[in-house]
Enzyme design. Structure first.
Site: not given
Ligand SMILES: Cc1cc2nc3c(=O)[nH]c(=O)nc-3n(C[C@H](O)[C@H](O)[C@H](O)COP(=O)(O)OP(=O)(O)OC[C@H]3O[C@@H](n4cnc5c(N)ncnc54)[C@H](O)[C@@H]3O)c2cc1C
Ligand code: SF4
Ligand code: FES
Lengths: 258, 641
Positions: B45, B47, B269, B333, B428, B444
């Site tokens: 994602g 991060a 939310h 929220r 997250e 984000l």
């Molecule tokens: C519908 C929606 C809208 C949103 N809108 C906003 C917004 O407008 N602004 C904002 O700031 N935030 C928003 N958020 C929150 C934000 O999108 C997320 O908190 C953020 O994108 C999380 O990013 P991340 O990189 O931490 O994880 P993620 O993008 O969830 O990525 C997780 C990654 O880990 C991998 N993974 C997980 N578990 C495993 C495992 N056991 N083995 C191998 N791989 C694994 C997955 O394949 C994926 O690649 C929104 C969230 C939602 C649900």
């Protein structure tokens, strides 16, 4: 209020492994709310199969909001089903009626081997991006974001292309299995922007040539645009071809100057 | 007192200098030596992709793991509304300090000052970086970047790309990662899931994965491991998260010694499409940005069943504008969600199931014209219409709160290291920056801050002293044991041969957590949940049915493992909520509210992070404390009146 659909017959492609032959299997399903999405209908069917001790149908899906590009079903011969501009996961059962027979297949394309049942391997799309679908901007050295104003129409056009969700429906819909719409969307997104100019010619060359290694060639059927859940325009293919031709000339010129 | 395991390692100095002081003092790895270090990044994602690409650019040997088929499909892709940054391009009085303050206040004074200030500082670099990479943010006619406001802020500091900001940012980070994959800087493992974390001699030595296509269990060793695996909002079953989001990676790390912080801090939310029927598999978010122009209301009177258009102004209750005049429809929220719940609970809900409130654009359409509204929100309106069959240009949208984001997560220090040396958590998946409530458009920002601008520095500080010291390989017995445990665990699910599917259990578990540990919690309800969840979990262990086998792709089996972990997490969420005898942000305990029904914090006893240590059974986990010290900001009642 919601209504229910009865007596649906689903003819679904089952294939246990890439090398396996594969065949259609028929399932009957009743009492599906018209508020349910197509994939929720498959969830219900899968629960039923598990109840009966059978293996659930494998299909790719994740966001169920039409943005991740994971879902990928051929429904009644159409990539992502009958509703235009709509990914499979956004298709709802109100589009169907009681008694319908619905044929569900995986994406069919030489470049996308079947993994299992309705799931295919679309990684050749990633190869195209890896070949040049980026702007080289290593972390840390970027100038202030407002240093280059970008005219709104340019930014909007880049965004129109960038909306591609990478689902591969364009490939599945194409009689030749070409990936021109996908590649054009990626190329155009970056080639339209001022930041993308430095690598414009090398990008289009590398991406088009990688595309040609994996996918069939485009003969202007236009099926891709009709199947695309983001309604990506065929104009981007024209833009990509133009850039590709100019890249060839430009690069030749560079070579002759050495 | 802060537990000795939970040293935050906040650098010395005034708040604005801490990050610079850290960077000035940290140990460095010489560019030629970086390739001698292998960093395993789990998650692609925002991060994970940003961290992996940057680490590879620096020269580290990087491997990325994702259960998706392509890194571009991580759940970050679904974020709609925008990303905050203290650029002050509008000249509306924004500054790093203000973003810092808003984030601490928005989190109801339950986040660590040092981390949050750093987040606000690097926010400005994120926008520069993403624009350089070609993210087509919205622009004004003069060509400069456009911004808008978001809940919990009175400034316009949110950058956006139509309603697809997450998609565009993730594509930016993914493209940078793809470049590294193409030139061999990163090795990608797709359709692979982490199933265990391996520690040897007191440090994280690697991970064990399961190949989803053929079931192969395999070890990977490295010098450091980053978990960027997202949040656990799907514990509620119905949520706005993508279907595959799960807690497995974080939970498996927790079981191996990483403390889990504030699991009860979850965000509900306010603007999601209400549930339509029982087969519903997930809920869809309608971006919070809609609250810029939409007005929230319910009928003034119970039993008013007239269509929205026939209800006269005087008989509508614009309750957010009434209760929170200075923030109005943009109240944060947690506050907006509770207000919606109260409106529906009072019997004034709207829609066929009376389970929603209106979000009405008629005033905005009259003021701005349909074209402007379409330009701003067109794709969201289309999405709404596809799902509900109703056209929001003509009939107000119906919305209701849903599980969306989790502030809790793996405990990390200032360097984003968990309580296991060498194991980091980013995005997250960690608990770091949002306290008890996250402000819109800040996730984000945090994911990219962690990946681009924090981890690439802090990991070097850990790795530098390890130069030329051998690390254990995958033939070490600790890896072999973990592999065998993994195989046995998945075979175990297949061998139960009971009657209920993993989804059935997930749905039932989600109902308990939503009812007892959702928008409003009570000691009594939580105690009930702590009886009900273990009972259902016992059933899971004896009555689960997984069809198919473990040697080919089996989504039912994948799901079984994820639900197993949600059960254990669910217990911890409820225990955490029960122990926190106060209300703060997203954690609202009905017993702790003021005369006006707002959350009542207890700063004397609960101005701390609760970090849980696994002891073999989540019902027996130990609760540890990290006291929060507020040197810059005064603790105040969080008011949005
Ligand atoms: C519908 C929606 C809208 C949103 N809108 C906003 C917004 O407008 N602004 C904002 O700031 N935030 C928003 N958020 C929150 C934000 O999108 C997320 O908190 C953020 O994108 C999380 O990013 P991340 O990189 O931490 O994880 P993620 O993008 O969830 O990525 C997780 C990654 O880990 C991998 N993974 C997980 N578990 C495993 C495992 N056991 N083995 C191998 N791989 C694994 C997955 O394949 C994926 O690649 C929104 C969230 C939602 C649900
Ligand atoms: S161009 Fe359209 S159909 Fe092709 S991958 Fe992109 S979104 Fe899918
Ligand atoms: S499941 Fe994400 S686009 Fe369909």
């Amino acid at each position: 209020m919601s209504h229910h659909l009865e007596n649906l017959t689903l003819k679904i492609w089952r294939q246990s492994a890439p090398a396996d032959g594969g065949h259609f299997e028929s399932y009957r399903i009743d009492s599906i709310s018209d508020e349910a999405s197509f994939l929720e209908m498959l969830d219900v069917l899968n629960e039923k199969l598990i109840d009966e001790g059978l293996e659930a149908i494998t299909f790719d899906h994740d966001c169920r909001e039409g943005i991740c590009g994971t879902c990928s079903l051929m429904i009644d011969g159409q990539a992502h089903g009958p509703q235009r501009g709509t990914a499979t996961c956004q298709l709802h059962m109100r589009t169907f009626k009681s008694g319908d027979e619905i044929v569900v297949e995986p994406w069919r394309a030489t470049a996308f081997p079947i993994v299992k049942d309705l799931m295919v391997d679309r990684s050749p799309l990633d190869r195209i991006v890896e070949a040049g679908g980026y702007i080289t901007a290593t972390t840390g050295g970027a100038p202030d974001a407002n240093i280059i104003p970008i005219p709104k129409p340019v930014a909007d056009a880049a965004m129109d292309a960038a909306e591609c969700i990478g689902c591969g429906a364009c490939v599945a819909a194409c009689p030749n299995g070409a990936a021109n719409l996908f590649t054009a969307a990626k190329v155009s997104h970056l080639n339209l922007l001022p930041q993308g100019q430095a690598e414009r010619w090398s990008r289009v060359e590398a991406m088009v040539e990688t595309m040609d290694e994996h996918f069939g060639s485009c003969t202007n059927h236009g099926e891709c645009e009709a199947a695309c859940p983001k309604s990506i325009s065929l104009d981007f293919i024209a833009l990509m071809h133009k850039d590709y031709r100019r890249a060839k000339v430009k690069n030749r010129k560079l070579i002759s100057q050495i | 007192m802060t537990d000795s395991m939970l040293q935050s390692k906040i650098p010395a100095g005034p708040i604005a200098d801490k990050w610079d002081n850290y960077k000035a003092d940290m140990k460095l790895v010489n560019p030629n030596n970086k390739r001698k270090f292998k960093v395993l990044v789990v998650g692609s994602g925002l991060a994970g992709s940003s961290a992996a690409a940057t680490l590879a650019e620096l020269g580290y040997d990087v491997e990325v793991f994702t259960f998706h088929d392509s890194p571009r499909r991580a759940h970050s892709i679904a974020a709609q509304g925008g990303i905050n940054a203290a650029k002050n391009y509008r000249g509306d009085g924004d500054s790093i300090h203000r973003l810092f303050y808003d984030t601490i206040k928005g989190g109801d004074f339950r986040a660590r000052e040092g981390n949050v200030h750093r987040l606000a500082q690097v926010s400005v670099n994120i926008i520069d970086q993403m624009v350089a990479q070609g993210v087509p943010f919205a622009r004004e006619y003069g060509g400069l970047l456009d911004t808008r406001s978001f809940g919990g802020s009175q400034l316009q500091r949110t950058f956006y790309a139509r309603g697809q900001t997450g998609q565009q940012l993730l594509l930016g980070a993914y493209q940078q990662l793809a470049r590294q994959i193409g030139i061999g800087g990163v090795k990608l493992w797709n359709r692979v899931e982490l199933v265990d974390v391996v520690n040897i001699d007191g440090r994280c030595a690697g991970i064990v994965t399961r190949d989803l296509v053929n079931g192969e269990i395999r070890s990977h060793s490295g010098h450091a491991v980053v978990l960027a695996t997202g949040g656990y909002g799907n514990a509620f079953f119905l949520s706005t998260n993508a279907m595959m989001c799960n807690v497995t990676a974080a939970w498996r790390a927790h079981r191996k010694g990483a403390y889990f912080a504030n699991p009860c801090y979850t965000q509900i939310h306010p603007t999601c499409i209400p549930q339509a029927d029982d087969t519903q598999s997930k809920l869809t978010l309608m971006s919070e940005s809609l609250r810029n122009d939409g007005r929230v209301w319910v009928p003034l009177n119970v039993g008013d069943n007239r269509p929205a258009a026939e209800i006269p102004e005087a008989e509508r209750d614009y309750y957010l504008e009434r209760l929170y005049p200075s923030f109005g429809n943009l109240a944060p929220r947690d506050i907006s969600s509770r207000a919606a719940k109260r409106a529906v609970d009072s019997g004034r809900g709207v829609g066929p199931l009376k389970n929603g409130v209106y979000l009405d654009f008629s005033a905005a359409i009259a003021r701005l014209g349909k074209d402007v509204v379409k330009e701003r929100y067109g794709n969201l309106f289309d999405m709404y219409e596809r799902i509900t069959g109703e056209n929001p240009y003509d009939i107000p949208m119906r919305i209701y709160p849903a599980s969306h984001y989790t502030m809790g997560g793996l405990w990390v220090d200032y360097e984003l290291m968990t309580t296991i040396p060498g194991l980091y958590a980013a995005g997250e998946a960690n608990f770091s920056d949002h306290g008890a409530n996250r402000l819109g458009a800040s996730a984000l920002m945090q994911g990219l801050a962690d990946g681009y601008f924090v981890l690439p520095y802090t990991i070097g500080n850990y790795l530098a002293p390890m130069l030329n010291k051998p690390v254990p390989g995958v033939d070490h017995e600790a890896f072999k044991t973990a592999e065998n445990d993994g195989r046995a665990r998945f075979q175990g699910f297949l061998d139960i041969r009971g009657k209920r599917s993993p989804d059935w259990f997930h749905r039932e578990l989600g109902k308990i957590i939503w009812d007892r540990c959702g928008m409003e919690r009570t000691a009594e309800g939580l105690q009930q949940a702590l009886t009900d969840i273990p009972a259902l979990y016992d059933e899971f262990k004896t009555d689960l049915r997984v069809t198919g086998n473990g040697a080919s792709l089996n989504q039912t089996l994948e799901k079984a493992g994820r639900v197993d972990d949600f059960f254990q997490l669910g217990m911890l969420m409820c225990r955490d909520a029960l122990e926190r005898n106060e209300s703060a942000g997203g954690h609202f305990r009905a017993e702790y509210q003021d005369d006006e029904g707002e959350a009542a914090r207890d700063d004397e006893n609960f101005a701390h992070v609760a970090a849980w240590e696994f002891t073999g059974d989540p019902m027996q986990s130990n609760r540890h404390k990290e006291e929060l010290e507020f040197e810059t900001i005064h603790l105040a009642k969080r008011s949005y009146k």
